[in-house]
Structure formats: structure tokens, C-alpha cells
Enzyme design. Structure first.
Site, PDB file in Angstrom:
ATOM      1  N   GLY A  63       0.838  -1.181   0.000  1.00 55.15           N
ATOM      2  CA  GLY A  63       0.000   0.000   0.000  1.00 55.15           C
ATOM      3  C   GLY A  63       0.877   1.236   0.000  1.00 55.15           C
ATOM      4  O   GLY A  63       2.103   1.153  -0.131  1.00 55.15           O
ATOM      5  N   GLY A  64       0.259   2.376   0.180  1.00 53.10           N
ATOM      6  CA  GLY A  64       1.017   3.616   0.162  1.00 53.10           C
ATOM      7  C   GLY A  64       2.041   3.702   1.275  1.00 53.10           C
ATOM      8  O   GLY A  64       3.114   4.287   1.096  1.00 53.10           O
ATOM      9  N   SER A  66       2.654   0.812   3.593  1.00 58.76           N
ATOM     10  CA  SER A  66       2.928  -0.488   4.199  1.00 58.76           C
ATOM     11  C   SER A  66       3.280  -1.506   3.129  1.00 58.76           C
ATOM     12  O   SER A  66       2.888  -1.363   1.968  1.00 58.76           O
ATOM     13  CB  SER A  66       1.722  -0.982   5.006  1.00 58.76           C
ATOM     14  N   ASP A 181     -13.544   1.668   8.340  1.00 57.15           N
ATOM     15  CA  ASP A 181     -13.206   1.500   6.928  1.00 57.15           C
ATOM     16  C   ASP A 181     -13.701   0.143   6.425  1.00 57.15           C
ATOM     17  O   ASP A 181     -12.941  -0.651   5.855  1.00 57.15           O
ATOM     18  CB  ASP A 181     -11.700   1.625   6.716  1.00 57.15           C
TER      19      ASP A 181
END
Length: 337
Positions: A63-64, A66, A181
Site C-alpha cells: 500500500g502507500g 505499508s 473503513d
């Protein structure tokens, strides 16, 4: 955080039993680790490096902020996912602590299990069960599955399993945990295709107080976010209920919540509000007639209550669970309460 697909079937957690070890997985001797609450072990940074061979093992998600590495726990055939948080700001460090704290508190068959963690450095590490069947989003929408869509019975079972996980967070944790989320990519599928709710980086304990203006950094993902939260900045369990309602519509229709600039909720609400509607026009066309019409109508009705404009009139997750248990989903997943 949405992790992008790589060469292995994502994502980071789930039941690893019976899974063939993927190439690049390393092992670590976990007999020297320190036991902490909920059986999660606290690792040293050196142990994390050994587990991932210096972070050179297979990358199964990214991800961005991780990266997820594949590893194997020593002394077992269980695969694990090592999620490295690059905490380059105070906000990201706070998100890691929130996720860690939430996972240390919870234990439920449909919530990702935390196996170990390391918080000795700015880069936090979570070691989670590996989910060999990836995430719900990919199973519903991946182009190579267009001719073999997820069966209706599995969709209904996953809906009930996620509902039970959220009911647990809202009603059986003290204080209540708001996930913040809920979306298809944060629902992982284990070896038995059962749901595991994951990614608690946006989780909050209790209610988030209202601010003078809506928050600058909005929690949630496009199409799933509660409009009331966007306007008020108040995040409650009913915000999760809204997002879950969108997820129900996604399972029902096979359509992504936000696509080509259009919200799925707007499209479905307009159809239902038009009067007596034919549920066959809502159900994923790839299923043909391979679904239960009464169950589909019940799922649509539950979804519409969840995405209601007024959060106080939305059902609780306990109410949603009871509604879904009255459908054909209950026998499929009754053991996963």
C-alpha cells in the site's frame, strides 16, 4: 489501506491450514518471544528481520505506507503475513498504534487474528494470519472471474459473517470499537472461503466527538463513507452500519460502490424508491437465476435500512445479524458466530 495485487493470492491474514508454502517464505523460531494479551507475541526487531530474511521474502501486498511480506512460523506449516508500517509521520504512527491496540483487544472467528507484533521502532510490524483466497473485492470483481462469479450462497454467508464481526465490535467490546473503513478489500477470505475483517488502521474505541467542521483526513473509502460523517465529523457505530449496507449492495449487485463517477447507493436507491421494484433487476446479472429471490429481496431491504440518511434510524448490527439469519445464509455459517 488497500493493498495492491501481486503474484500471490492476497492478502495478509486468514487460515493458513493446509496451504502449500509459497516460495520466498522464511521461518523464525518463535519459542523465545514474549507472550502478551490474546496470545499475540511481542517480537524484537532482530526476530522480524530473521522472519523476513531482512525483508527480502516474497511481497504479497503493498500500500502507500505499508508492505506485506510472506513468512512461515517456525515449528508449523502456518503461513503468516508480516505487515511493515512505514511510520514516516505522527499520523501514520498513530494509525499503527490504533490497529495494534484494536487487534490486541479483539478475538472473533471472522476478524483477522494477530499472531505477533513489534513496536520497538518507528516502523511498526504486525504478524497476521495469511488468507490464501485473497480479498472479497478481488473475488467479486476480478476480470478473470467474470465467467465464474462468486456463488450466491457464498455471498450471503460472507455478508452474515462480516455482520457478526461488526456486531461483536459494536456490542461486545467495551468500549465499542468502530472499524471506520468497512469495504470489500478489507474482508479477507481464508482457506475455507470464510470472511475475516481486517485493516483496523482507522479503528476507534468509543465515539469520535464532533468537531467544529468536518475532519480534514476523512476515514473510509469512496462509495462506502457515511455522508453524515462527511458532513458532521462524527464517527459512530452507525457509520460502520452505513458502510456495511454499501457492502451488502455490492454483494447483491456485483457492482463496485464508486465507478465511473457514480455511487452505487444512488443508483440502487433510485430504483427502489420508484415503487415496487423487481429484485431481479438488482441482482448481479452474471448469476443468472442461480440465487434465492426471497433472500435477495431480504438482503436488499436490510441494505436500504443500513444506508438510510438519518443515522439514528439505521439498524444496529445486532438487528442486521438477526435479519440476515432469517435468510438462507444462517445454516452456511452458523458455526462462525
Amino acid at each position: 489501506m488497500l493493498l495492491h495485487r501481486h503474484k500471490f493470492p492476497l492478502l495478509c491474514c486468514g487460515c493458513g491450514g493446509g496451504v502449500v508454502a509459497a516460495r520466498g517464505a522464511a521461518t523464525v523460531d518463535d519459542t523465545t518471544t514474549k507472550n502478551t494479551g490474546k496470545s499475540a507475541r511481542q517480537l524484537s526487531w532482530a526476530q522480524v528481520e530473521a522472519m523476513t530474511s531482512g525483508f527480502t521474502t516474497a511481497v504479497v501486498g503493498e500500500g502507500g505506507f505499508s508492505t506485506v511480506y510472506l513468512a512461515r512460523l517456525a515449528g508449523s506449516h502456518q503461513l503468516a503475513a508480516v505487515k511493515l508500517h512505514r511510520s514516516c509521520s505522527e499520523r501514520l504512527r498513530r494509525a499503527f498504534r490504533q490497529e495494534l491496540d484494536a487487534l490486541l483487544r479483539v478475538r472473533h472467528p471472522h476478524i483477522v487474528r494477530l499472531l505477533a507484533f513489534c513496536d520497538q521502532r518507528d516502523e511498526g510490524v504486525l504478524v497476521l494470519e495469511f488468507a490464501p483466497n485473497g480479498n472479497l473485492h478481488d473475488n467479486l470483481h476480478a476480470s478473470d472471474r467474470q465467467n465464474t462469479p462468486m456463488p450466491w450462497a457464498r455471498r450471503a454467508a460472507v455478508a452474515l459473517q462480516v455482520a457478526r464481526a461488526l456486531e461483536y465490535l459494536h456490542d461486545r467490546c467495551e468500549p465499542a470499537v468502530v472499524h471506520g473503513d468497512v469495504k470489500a478489500s478489507n474482508v479477507l477470505l481464508d482457506a475455507g472461503m470464510c470472511a475475516r475483517l481486517c485493516d483496523f488502521g482507522s479503528a476507534r474505541a468509543g465515539f469520535v466527538s464532533a468537531s467544529a467542521r468536518p475532519p480534514r483526513a476523512v476515514l473510509g473509502s469512496p462509495g462506502y463513507v457515511d455522508p453524515h460523517y462527511l458532513r458532521s465529523g462524527v464517527l459512530t457505530t452507525k457509520s460502520d452500519v452505513y458502510s456495511f449496507g454499501v457492502l451488502l449492495l455490492e454483494l447483491l449487485t456485483g457492482t463496485q460502490p464508486f465507478q465511473d463517477g457514480r455511487l452505487l447507493t444512488s443508483a440502487v436507491v433510485s430504483v427502489i424508491k420508484a415503487g415496487s421494484f423487481d429484485v431481479r433487476k438488482l441482482v448481479d446479472q452474471r448469476l443468472g437465476c442461480r440465487y434465492d429471490g426471497a433472500d435477495a429481496a431480504a438482503l436488499a431491504a436490510a441494505a436500504m435500512e443500513c444506508v438510510g440518511e438519518n443515522p439514528t434510524l439505521r439498524p444496529s448490527m445486532a438487528d442486521v445479524v438477526r435479519a440476515l439469519e432469517r435468510t438462507g445464509a444462517a445454516p452456511v455459517s452458523a458455526a462462525g458466530r
